[in-house]
Design a protein around this motif. Structure first.
Motif, PDB file in Angstrom:
ATOM      1  N   CYS A   1      -3.810  -8.537  -3.652  1.00 43.55           N
ATOM      2  CA  CYS A   1      -2.873  -8.400  -2.549  1.00 43.55           C
ATOM      3  C   CYS A   1      -2.555  -6.945  -2.308  1.00 43.55           C
ATOM      4  O   CYS A   1      -2.431  -6.171  -3.249  1.00 43.55           O
TER       5      CYS A   1
ATOM      6  N   CYS B   1       1.295 -16.380  -5.443  1.00 38.52           N
ATOM      7  CA  CYS B   1       1.275 -14.926  -5.609  1.00 38.52           C
ATOM      8  C   CYS B   1       2.657 -14.333  -5.308  1.00 38.52           C
ATOM      9  O   CYS B   1       3.324 -14.728  -4.367  1.00 38.52           O
TER      10      CYS B   1
ATOM     11  N   HIS C   1      -7.000 -13.561  -6.224  1.00 38.05           N
ATOM     12  CA  HIS C   1      -7.161 -12.635  -5.099  1.00 38.05           C
ATOM     13  C   HIS C   1      -6.313 -11.377  -5.306  1.00 38.05           C
ATOM     14  O   HIS C   1      -5.341 -11.389  -6.046  1.00 38.05           O
TER      15      HIS C   1
ATOM     16  N   CYS D   1       2.904 -11.792   0.068  1.00 42.57           N
ATOM     17  CA  CYS D   1       1.550 -12.357   0.102  1.00 42.57           C
ATOM     18  C   CYS D   1       1.458 -13.504   1.113  1.00 42.57           C
ATOM     19  O   CYS D   1       2.394 -14.284   1.255  1.00 42.57           O
TER      20      CYS D   1
ATOM     21  N   TYR E   1      -0.179 -16.011   0.747  1.00 42.32           N
ATOM     22  CA  TYR E   1      -0.227 -17.263  -0.024  1.00 42.32           C
ATOM     23  C   TYR E   1       1.105 -17.570  -0.703  1.00 42.32           C
ATOM     24  O   TYR E   1       1.223 -18.508  -1.450  1.00 42.32           O
TER      25      TYR E   1
HETATM   26 ZN    ZN Z   1      -1.215 -12.466  -2.962  1.00 43.39          ZN
END
Ligand code: ZN
Length: 160
Positions: A16, A50, A14, A39, A41
């Motif tokens: 960010c 991340c 993904h 992030c 996550y």
């Molecule tokens: Zn991220």
């Protein structure tokens, strides 16, 4: 969206940037109380998570905050240590419980085996008893028959 504000995470694929990040507050000694973007996550315990990160505040906003930070961090560390100790005790308790359950399972298996062995023994004893009774009856019948036939023979022999 500038190039430096993006972070591509190869672990989950993904992108960010500041818009989809969360605002968090630092609890570390030299940056205590400073807010930062990271992030959604992000996880402190996962190295693969991340790593997008950017400070929101330029510095700690007040001297009182800076003075209180070590006290709060010390307490935070004590609490973390207490949690670790509690987790370790919980693990030990789980291990003891598992060992006790295993011993109980072994004891139950032994009890079941002993029960089956006792049933087999009782069954054998019943069969032997029946065999003894049958033998006894047969012996008595034979004795009676031999006695009667013996009497007949004796009578026959006595006849002229
Ligand atoms: Zn991220």
């Amino acid at each position: 969206m500038s190039e430096t504000s993006n972070y591509f995470s190869s672990s989950d694929g993904h992108f960010c940037d500041v818009e989809n990040c969360r605002i968090r507050t630092s609890l570390k000694l030299h940056t205590f109380g400073r807010r930062f973007y990271s992030c959604r996550y992000w996880s402190p315990d996962d190295d693969r998570a991340c790593k997008f990160f950017r400070w929101l505040d330029t510095s700690i906003c007040c001297t009182r905050g800076a003075a209180v930070a070590p006290i709060v961090i010390a307490k935070f560390n004590r609490l973390e240590h207490a949690v670790e100790v509690a987790n370790e005790e919980s693990k030990q308790a789980h291990a003891l419980t598992a060992a006790a359950l295993e011993r109980e399972r072994v004891a139950k298996r032994k009890f079941e085996r002993a029960k089956v062995a006792r049933m087999i023994s009782e069954d054998k004893a019943k069969k032997l008893t029946i065999a003894l009774v049958v033998l006894g009856v047969m012996f008595l019948v034979l004795l009676i028959l031999s006695t009667r036939f013996g009497e007949v023979k004796i009578r026959q022999m006595c006849l002229p």
